[in-house]
Design an enzyme around this catalytic site. Structure first.
Site, PDB file in Angstrom:
ATOM      1  CG  LEU A   9      -1.742  -1.273   1.429  1.00 58.06           C
ATOM      2  CD1 LEU A   9      -2.670  -1.110   2.620  1.00 58.06           C
ATOM      3  CD2 LEU A   9      -2.519  -1.620   0.169  1.00 58.06           C
ATOM      4  N   GLY A  12      -0.795   6.743  -0.249  1.00 66.91           N
ATOM      5  CA  GLY A  12      -0.961   7.915   0.620  1.00 66.91           C
ATOM      6  C   GLY A  12       0.040   9.022   0.315  1.00 66.91           C
ATOM      7  NE  ARG A  16       1.867  11.965  10.311  1.00 67.90           N
ATOM      8  CZ  ARG A  16       1.737  10.816  10.980  1.00 67.90           C
ATOM      9  NH1 ARG A  16       2.162  10.724  12.226  1.00 67.90           N
ATOM     10  NH2 ARG A  16       1.187   9.769  10.402  1.00 67.90           N
ATOM     11  CD  GLN A  73      -6.565   4.154  -1.983  1.00 67.13           C
ATOM     12  OE1 GLN A  73      -5.400   4.374  -1.678  1.00 67.13           O
ATOM     13  NE2 GLN A  73      -7.483   3.845  -1.084  1.00 67.13           N
ATOM     14  CG  ASN A 226       4.122   7.844   9.980  1.00 66.21           C
ATOM     15  OD1 ASN A 226       3.620   7.372   8.969  1.00 66.21           O
ATOM     16  ND2 ASN A 226       4.126   7.204  11.132  1.00 66.21           N
ATOM     17  CE  LYS A 349      33.996  12.292 -20.962  1.00 61.79           C
ATOM     18  NZ  LYS A 349      33.435  13.164 -21.984  1.00 61.79           N
ATOM     19  CG  ASN A 384      37.623  15.706 -23.786  1.00 59.24           C
ATOM     20  OD1 ASN A 384      38.023  16.753 -23.277  1.00 59.24           O
ATOM     21  ND2 ASN A 384      36.574  15.055 -23.338  1.00 59.24           N
TER      22      ASN A 384
HETATM   23  C1  UD1 Z   1      -2.163   1.675   9.748  1.00 60.39           C
HETATM   24  C2  UD1 Z   1      -3.086   0.698  10.445  1.00 60.39           C
HETATM   25  C3  UD1 Z   1      -2.709   0.647  11.926  1.00 60.39           C
HETATM   26  C4  UD1 Z   1      -1.266   0.229  12.066  1.00 60.39           C
HETATM   27  C5  UD1 Z   1      -0.359   1.166  11.266  1.00 60.39           C
HETATM   28  C6  UD1 Z   1       1.047   0.614  11.261  1.00 60.39           C
HETATM   29  C7  UD1 Z   1      -5.238   0.847   9.297  1.00 60.39           C
HETATM   30  C8  UD1 Z   1      -6.629   1.344   9.346  1.00 60.39           C
HETATM   31  N1  UD1 Z   1      -4.455   1.153  10.296  1.00 60.39           N
HETATM   32  O1  UD1 Z   1      -2.384   2.958  10.293  1.00 60.39           O
HETATM   33  O2  UD1 Z   1      -3.539  -0.282  12.594  1.00 60.39           O
HETATM   34  O3  UD1 Z   1      -0.869   0.234  13.429  1.00 60.39           O
HETATM   35  O4  UD1 Z   1      -0.793   1.256   9.904  1.00 60.39           O
HETATM   36  O5  UD1 Z   1       1.962   1.532  10.717  1.00 60.39           O
HETATM   37  O6  UD1 Z   1      -4.897   0.138   8.374  1.00 60.39           O
HETATM   38  N2  UD1 Z   1      -2.562   3.902   2.237  1.00 60.39           N
HETATM   39  C9  UD1 Z   1      -3.095   3.811   0.974  1.00 60.39           C
HETATM   40  N3  UD1 Z   1      -4.349   4.257   0.737  1.00 60.39           N
HETATM   41  C10 UD1 Z   1      -5.117   4.791   1.721  1.00 60.39           C
HETATM   42  C11 UD1 Z   1      -4.573   4.872   3.014  1.00 60.39           C
HETATM   43  C12 UD1 Z   1      -3.311   4.408   3.245  1.00 60.39           C
HETATM   44  O7  UD1 Z   1      -2.425   3.342   0.055  1.00 60.39           O
HETATM   45  O8  UD1 Z   1      -6.259   5.164   1.422  1.00 60.39           O
HETATM   46  C13 UD1 Z   1      -1.216   3.413   2.466  1.00 60.39           C
HETATM   47  C14 UD1 Z   1      -0.257   4.485   2.902  1.00 60.39           C
HETATM   48  O9  UD1 Z   1       0.385   5.095   1.783  1.00 60.39           O
HETATM   49  C15 UD1 Z   1       0.726   3.735   3.788  1.00 60.39           C
HETATM   50  C16 UD1 Z   1      -0.101   2.583   4.346  1.00 60.39           C
HETATM   51  O10 UD1 Z   1      -1.243   2.463   3.519  1.00 60.39           O
HETATM   52  O11 UD1 Z   1       1.816   3.214   3.062  1.00 60.39           O
HETATM   53  C17 UD1 Z   1      -0.541   2.836   5.786  1.00 60.39           C
HETATM   54  O12 UD1 Z   1      -1.359   3.974   5.815  1.00 60.39           O
HETATM   55  P1  UD1 Z   1      -1.322   5.018   6.994  1.00 60.39           P
HETATM   56  O13 UD1 Z   1      -2.284   6.103   6.712  1.00 60.39           O
HETATM   57  O14 UD1 Z   1       0.056   5.382   7.309  1.00 60.39           O
HETATM   58  O15 UD1 Z   1      -1.950   4.112   8.168  1.00 60.39           O
HETATM   59  P2  UD1 Z   1      -1.810   4.345   9.706  1.00 60.39           P
HETATM   60  O16 UD1 Z   1      -2.707   5.414  10.137  1.00 60.39           O
HETATM   61  O17 UD1 Z   1      -0.370   4.474  10.054  1.00 60.39           O
HETATM   62 CA    CA Z   2       1.775   4.797   8.853  1.00 64.38          CA
END
Ligand code: UD1
Ligand code: CA
Length: 454
Positions: A9, A12, A16, A73, A226, A349, A384
Site C-alpha cells: 500500500l 498515501g 508529515r 487508488q 511518517n 572520464k 577532448n
Molecule cells: C495503519 C493501520 C494501523 C497500524 C499502522 C502501522 C489501518 C486502518 N491502520 O495505520 O492499525 O498500526 O498502519 O503503521 O490500516 N494507504 C493507501 N491508501 C489509503 C490509506 C493508506 O495506500 O487510502 C497506504 C499508505 O500510503 C501507507 C499505508 O497504507 O503506506 C498505511 O497507511 P497510513 O495512513 O500510514 O496508516 P496508519 O494510520 O499508520
Molecule cells: Ca503509517
C-alpha cells in the site's frame, strides 16, 4: 496460481514528510523505502506483486520499475479501500501478504517466518504484531486470552484499549478469497471516516475464521516512517544493520557510525574502510582493499588490493593493486587496469587505462584509450572537446607524455613514443619517436644590463 501474492500500500501522501514527493520514494541508506519493502517481500518468496499507488504515482511506478504491477487508488479512502483496488491480485494466489510502503526495516526472514506460521497454523488471517515502548498512533491488538479478537485504531480506541502495548504492524497474511469477501463488508463508520483494512479481522472472526498473530522479536523491524525524524531514525538503524553484516563478514570499519554503505553493496574480506566513506548502488569491492577517508564510490567495481584515498569513483572499474588518490575523480565509463597509479587531482572520464600506467598528478584524461606501461607527467591534459564535439585520443603502450602537455583530440600517440614536456600535440606521433611541439628556448645575452640602460 501461485502460492503467495503481495500487495504493498503506497497511495498515501505522507503529509508529515512535508515533501513534494511521495513518501515511499524517500530513501533509507540510498534506497527508496518502497524498494526496501519490495526487496524483502520478494526475497521472502512472493510470486507476484501489486503496488497500490495514488499520490505522485509516477514517482512510485518509476521507482518500482518492472518488479511489480500497479493498481491506482484515485482517492485515499483508507487501507481497506486501497486493497480493494488491487482485487485482481487476490485472484492470483491462494494467500496474500499485505505490507505498507513505509516500513523499510522489515526483513525477509521475519516475513518468511510469519508466512510459514500463517500456513502451518491454517489461519485465514495473520497479523504481524510487535510490543513497542510507545504504542501511540498505532492500531492496538485486542486479544481474548491468547486469541486476537480485533484490531482497534488509536483514534477509535477506548482508554483501556490505549493501554495495550501490542500494536498492529500494518503487515498481514490472508487467505485471498476470504479477504476478498470480508472487504465487501467493511464500512467507513469510524473516527476517521475511512475504510479500514483492520476491520476485516473482526468480520472474519465473527464468521468463525481462524485468526492468528505473529509477534516480531525486534519491534524496530516494523517501525513506520511518517516524518523526517523517523526517516533519520530508520536510516541509523539500517546503517547499523548493514555495517554489522559487513563487519561480521570480515570487513574492518574503523568507525561504523560514520561509514555509509548501501544495501546492495558487496565487500570482500580484510578490506578496511575509513570514516566518511560512502559506498552506493551496485558497488563491488574485492578483498584487501583500503577505502580511505571521505571516498565516494557509486556503482564502482574495485578489485583486490586496490587502495583509494579521498577520491570519487562513479560507474567505473579499477583492477588489482592500483593506487587511487588522494583527490582523484574517476567519472563514468572508465576502466583502470592493474597496478596503475591515478594520483592527486587526476580526473578521468570515458577512459580506459592499461595495466601499469601512471597518471601521478594534476592530469585530465577524457574520451581516451591509454595502453599499458605509460607515464603521464604532471599537468597533462587530453583536449577532448572543441566547444562543439568530443573526440577520442589513443595512446599506445609504453608512451611517455612529458609534463604540462596538451594532446588535442582526435590524436594518436603510438607505442613507445615520447612527447616533450610543454608540447601541444595536434598531429599523430609515430612509434618510438620524440615529438616536441613548443617554441625553442631563446637566450638574450646581457639582458639585465640592457634592460637597465634603456
Ligand atoms: C495503519 C493501520 C494501523 C497500524 C499502522 C502501522 C489501518 C486502518 N491502520 O495505520 O492499525 O498500526 O498502519 O503503521 O490500516 N494507504 C493507501 N491508501 C489509503 C490509506 C493508506 O495506500 O487510502 C497506504 C499508505 O500510503 C501507507 C499505508 O497504507 O503506506 C498505511 O497507511 P497510513 O495512513 O500510514 O496508516 P496508519 O494510520 O499508520
Ligand atoms: Ca503509517
Amino acid at each position: 496460481m501461485g502460492d503467495l501474492s503481495l500487495i504493498i500500500l503506497a497511495a498515501g501522501h505522507g503529509k508529515r514528510m512535508k515533501s513534494e514527493d511521495s513518501k515511499v520514494i524517500h530513501r533509507v541508506c540510498g534506497k527508496e523505502m518502497i524498494n526496501h519493502v519490495l526487496d524483502a517481500a520478494l526475497k521472502a518468496g512472493c510470486a507476484n506483486a501489486t503496488v497500490v499507488v495514488g499520490h505522485r504515482r509516477e514517482q512510485v511506478i518509476r521507482a518500482v520499475g518492472e518488479r511489480a504491477a500497479t493498481a491506482v487508488q484515485e482517492q485515499q479512502l483508507g487501507t481497506g479501500h486501497a486493497v480493494m483496488q488491487a482485487a485482481r491480485e487476490l485472484e492470483r494466489s491462494k494467500h496474500v501478504l499485505i505490507l505498507p510502503g513505509d516500513t523499510p526495516l522489515i526483513t525477509a526472514e521475519t516475513l518468511q517466518a510469519a508466512i510459514s506460521k500463517h500456513i502451518d497454523d491454517n489461519n485465514g488471517a495473520t497479523v504481524i504484531t510487535a510490543r513497542v515502548p510507545d504504542p501511540a498512533g498505532y492500531g492496538r491488538i485486542v486479544r481474548v486470552g491468547e486469541e486476537v479478537e480485533k484490531i482497534v485504531e488509536h483514534k477509535d480506541a477506548t482508554d483501556g484499549e490505549k493501554l495495550i502495548d501490542e500494536v498492529n504492524s500494518g503487515m498481514y497474511c490472508f487467505d485471498s478469497a476470504l479477504l476478498k469477501k470480508a472487504l465487501e463488508k467493511i464500512t467507513a463508520d469510524n473516527a476517521q471516516g475511512e475504510y479500514y483494512l483492520t476491520d476485516v479481522f473482526e468480520i472474519l472472526r465473527n464468521e468463525g475464521v481462524k485468526i492468528g498473530a505473529f509477534t516480531v522479536e525486534n519491534y524496530q523491524e516494523i517501525l513506520g516512517v511518517n516524518d523526517r525524524v523517523q526517516l533519520s531514525e530508520a536510516e541509523k538503524l539500517m546503517r547499523a544493520r548493514i555495517n554489522r553484516g559487513h563487519m561480521l563478514g570480515g570487513v574492518t570499519l574503523i568507525d561504523p557510525d560514520s561509514t555509509y554503505i548501501g544495501p546492495d553493496v558487496v565487500i570482500g574480506t580484510d578490506t578496511v574502510i575509513y570514516p566518511g566513506a560512502i559506498l552506493e548502488g551496485r558497488t563491488k569491492v574485492g578483498d584487501n582493499v583500503i577505502i580511505g577517508q571521505n571516498c565516494r564510490l557509486v556503482n564502482a567495481e574495485i578489485a583486490r588490493g586496490v587502495d583509494i584515498w579521498s577520491s570519487t569513483i562513479i560507474d567505473s572499474s579499477v583492477d588489482e593493486g592500483t593506487h587511487v588518490g588522494p583527490y582523484a575523480y574517476i567519472r563514468p565509463d572508465c576502466t583502470v587496469g592493474r597496478n596503475c597509479k591515478v594520483g592527486d587531482f587526476v580526473e578521468l572520464k570515458k577512459a580506459s587505462i592499461g595495466d601499469g600506467t601512471k597518471l601521478s598528478h594534476l592530469t585530465y584524461v577524457g574520451d581516451a584509450d591509454v595502453g599499458r606501461g605509460c607515464n603521464f607527467g604532471c599537468g597533462t591534459v587530453v583536449v577532448n572537446y572543441d566547444g562543439k564535439n568530443k573526440y577520442r585520443t589513443v595512446i599506445g603502450d609504453n608512451a611517455f607524455i612529458g609534463c604540462n602537455s596538451n594532446l588535442v583530440s582526435p590524436v594518436t600517440i603510438n607505442e613507445g613514443a615520447y612527447v616533450a614536456a610543454g608540447s601541444t600535440i595536434t598531429d599523430d606521433v609515430p612509434s618510438e619517436t620524440l615529438a616536441i611541439a613548443r617554441a625553442r628556448q631563446v637566450i638574450k645575452e646581457n639582458w639585465k644590463d640592457r634592460r637597465e640602460e634603456s
